[in-house]
Design an enzyme around this catalytic site. Structure first.
Site, short mmCIF file in Angstrom:
data_model
loop_
_atom_site.label_atom_id
_atom_site.label_comp_id
_atom_site.label_asym_id
_atom_site.label_seq_id
_atom_site.Cartn_x
_atom_site.Cartn_y
_atom_site.Cartn_z
N ASP A 108 -8.34 -3.48 -17.81
CA ASP A 108 -8.81 -2.14 -17.45
C ASP A 108 -7.57 -1.34 -17.02
O ASP A 108 -6.88 -1.72 -16.08
CB ASP A 108 -9.80 -2.22 -16.28
CG ASP A 108 -10.99 -3.09 -16.62
OD1 ASP A 108 -12.00 -2.55 -17.07
OD2 ASP A 108 -10.88 -4.32 -16.47
N ASP A 145 -29.93 8.70 -7.04
CA ASP A 145 -28.91 9.74 -7.17
C ASP A 145 -29.32 10.75 -8.24
O ASP A 145 -30.52 10.93 -8.49
CB ASP A 145 -27.57 9.06 -7.51
CG ASP A 145 -26.39 9.82 -6.94
OD1 ASP A 145 -26.13 10.94 -7.40
OD2 ASP A 145 -25.72 9.29 -6.03
N ASP A 146 -28.32 11.35 -8.90
CA ASP A 146 -28.66 12.33 -9.94
C ASP A 146 -28.69 11.70 -11.33
O ASP A 146 -28.69 12.40 -12.34
CB ASP A 146 -27.67 13.52 -9.91
CG ASP A 146 -26.22 13.12 -10.17
OD1 ASP A 146 -25.97 11.93 -10.49
OD2 ASP A 146 -25.34 13.98 -10.06
N HIS A 183 -22.40 12.43 -10.14
CA HIS A 183 -22.37 11.77 -8.84
C HIS A 183 -22.92 10.34 -8.91
O HIS A 183 -22.29 9.40 -8.43
CB HIS A 183 -23.16 12.63 -7.84
CG HIS A 183 -23.01 12.24 -6.41
ND1 HIS A 183 -23.88 11.37 -5.79
CD2 HIS A 183 -22.10 12.61 -5.48
CE1 HIS A 183 -23.50 11.23 -4.52
NE2 HIS A 183 -22.42 11.96 -4.31
N VAL A 194 -18.00 -2.12 -15.66
CA VAL A 194 -17.74 -3.31 -16.48
C VAL A 194 -16.27 -3.71 -16.36
O VAL A 194 -15.39 -2.86 -16.39
CB VAL A 194 -18.11 -3.02 -17.95
CG1 VAL A 194 -17.71 -4.18 -18.85
CG2 VAL A 194 -19.61 -2.73 -18.06
N GLY A 247 -28.34 12.58 1.91
CA GLY A 247 -29.06 12.68 3.19
C GLY A 247 -29.35 14.13 3.50
O GLY A 247 -29.26 14.99 2.61
N PRO A 248 -29.67 14.41 4.75
CA PRO A 248 -29.95 15.79 5.14
C PRO A 248 -28.68 16.64 5.08
O PRO A 248 -27.58 16.11 4.98
CB PRO A 248 -30.43 15.67 6.59
CG PRO A 248 -30.66 14.22 6.83
CD PRO A 248 -29.82 13.47 5.88
N GLY A 286 -22.59 10.72 5.79
CA GLY A 286 -22.46 12.18 5.65
C GLY A 286 -21.03 12.66 5.70
O GLY A 286 -20.15 12.00 6.25
N ASN A 287 -20.81 13.83 5.12
CA ASN A 287 -19.46 14.40 5.03
C ASN A 287 -19.30 15.65 5.88
O ASN A 287 -18.47 16.51 5.58
CB ASN A 287 -19.14 14.77 3.57
CG ASN A 287 -19.26 13.57 2.64
OD1 ASN A 287 -19.18 12.42 3.08
ND2 ASN A 287 -19.44 13.83 1.37
N GLU A 323 -18.22 11.73 10.06
CA GLU A 323 -19.12 12.07 11.16
C GLU A 323 -19.20 10.85 12.07
O GLU A 323 -19.32 9.73 11.60
CB GLU A 323 -20.53 12.39 10.61
CG GLU A 323 -20.56 13.61 9.72
CD GLU A 323 -21.97 14.00 9.31
OE1 GLU A 323 -22.91 13.76 10.09
OE2 GLU A 323 -22.12 14.54 8.21
N SER A 361 -19.90 9.25 -0.01
CA SER A 361 -20.68 8.79 -1.17
C SER A 361 -20.06 7.55 -1.80
O SER A 361 -20.72 6.52 -1.92
CB SER A 361 -20.81 9.91 -2.22
OG SER A 361 -21.72 10.88 -1.78
#
Ligand SMILES: *[C@@H]1O[C@H](CO)[C@@H](O)[C@H](O)[C@H]1NC(C)=O
Ligand SMILES: *[C@@H]1O[C@H](CO)[C@@H](O)[C@H](O)[C@H]1NC(C)=O
Length: 378
Positions: A108, A145-146, A183, A194, A247-248, A286-287, A323, A361
């Site tokens: 890789d 996630d998305d 994301h 992989v 999250g929130p 959280g960020n 945080e 994340s």
């Protein structure tokens, strides 16, 4: 006599008579009387004194093993000397530096950038864990996630489509709604990209499977309590770990957590999943550090059913986005948003590769990968 046989025999005789020893023999010899006595013994036995090893130990060698006498003879002669206390043939042993796992050679191309897995100041000691585990084999991680790009070269083979889910459409297709929604693909790659496929990097638990549970249509999505509940409990008998890098809101200290049904789903899966051992829920903390947000307000990590994961920079310092709260269970490697030269390698969009994701994340995904290793321990 057969001509061939004659040729063969003369070759054989030639081989035997022209044989020269390629390896000399060496011995460690413990003796009384110092260097002078060592020299005397060397002279007497025909061996060569190489050097003093330490104390009363000397190294002797015999370069004439085959010529004058056999190795046994020289050894015997050395042992016969009254001043000699011990004779030990000096043989080779294989030893290994514990810091370097030279056995891991991957093609890789960005493996060398993934110092957070194997070297670097802050790293997760993943190489010895690979030796002691089945690298996540048998573990399915649900990435809520998305979505995940199903043809991503670094994920295709580790994607469990049957356990994937789109909570909006009720289908199994985890493909993100938008080509730039990467994301979930990033996070899935951190967990189980992989390995050794000549592309991008490698996941922490590269033999685990990931299932894409699509619950975001963009970076910020309105989702109903019931939809969230189905995401958090989807296939909880087959999904061992849920990786949740969301999250929130991150900037207004919103006192928020899972609503009624989502909370019930989470508690149920955390108790009953994995054949009653409980599914493992990993959440980012959280960020919002940059905005003074505190994860103490975050009801997804402020519960005994989940594991809250923060990030740390490559030099071990606290990132600007971090945080602080008592629900930070652990930190993994991450990188900051600005001015951070560290690498964090992820598959990107449908066919790309990036070295620069940031925040809690990837940190939570990395922890989900580590927990996959734990679950596949030998
Ligand atoms: C990776 O693949 C290369 C061939 O491209 C091979 O030589 C090497 O042994 C492989 N490494 C591992 C750890 O499987
Ligand atoms: C963990 O949370 C559940 C509710 O989700 C609660 O019933 C239980 O008492 C808690 N356990 C501990 C040890 O706090």
């Amino acid at each position: 006599m057969d001509v061939k046989l004659v040729v063969f025999l003369s070759l054989l005789v030639n081989m035997v008579t022209s044989y020269k020893p390629t390896h000399e023999k060496t011995w460690a010899v413990q003796l009384e009387g110092g260097r002078e006595e060592a020299l005397r013994i060397a002279h007497k036995t025909g061996a060569t004194l190489v050097k003093k090893i330490f104390g009363d130990y000397y190294l002797f060698k015999d370069e004439n093993v085959r010529k004058a006498r056999t190795k046994k003879d020289c050894e015997k002669m050395l042992k016969a000397e009254p001043s000699v206390k011990m004779v030990k043939e000096d043989v080779l042993h294989t030893r290994q530096l514990y810091a370097q796992h030279q056995g891991v050679v991957l093609n890789d191309p960005l493996w060398g950038y993934q110092t957070y897995l194997h070297s670097g100041l802050v790293h997760m000691n993943v190489l010895p864990a690979w030796e002691r585990t089945r690298k996540g084999e048998g573990v399915v991680v649900g990435v809520i996630d998305d979505g995940i790009f199903t043809n991503q070269p670094d994920l295709r083979d580790n994607l469990d489509l049957g356990l994937s889910y789109d909570v909006f459409r009720g289908t199994e297709d985890p493909t993100p709604y938008m080509p730039q929604s990467s994301h979930g693909t990033n996070c899935a790659g951190i967990i189980a990209a992989v390995h050794n496929n000549s592309f991008c990097g490698v996941g922490v638990a590269y033999k685990a499977k990931v299932a894409g549970i699509k619950m975001f249509s963009g970076a910020i999505t309105d989702i109903s309590d019931a939809q969230e509940a189905s995401a958090l409990s989807h296939e909880h008998q087959h999904i061992s770990i849920y990786s949740c890098s969301w999250g929130p809101s991150d900037w207004n200290n919103a006192l928020e957590g899972p609503d009624t049904v989502a909370r019930e789903a989470l508690v149920m899966a955390a108790r009953e999943g994995r054949d009653g051992k409980g599914s493992i829920f990993v959440f980012s903390t959280g960020n919002g550090g940059t905005y003074g947000d505190s994860c103490a307000y975050n009801g997804y990590i402020n519960t005994n059913n989940t594991i809250g994961i923060g990030g740390l920079l490559q030099d071990g310092s606290i990132p600007s986005f971090a945080e602080a709260c008592t629900s930070v269970f652990a930190v993994t490697y991450s990188r900051d948003y600005t001015g951070d030269t560290a690498n964090l390698v992820v598959p990107y969009r449908s066919s790309g590769c990036r070295t620069s994701v940031s925040g809690t994340s990837p940190a939570a995904a990395m922890a989900a990968g580590v927990f996959s290793l734990v679950l596949s321990a030998k």
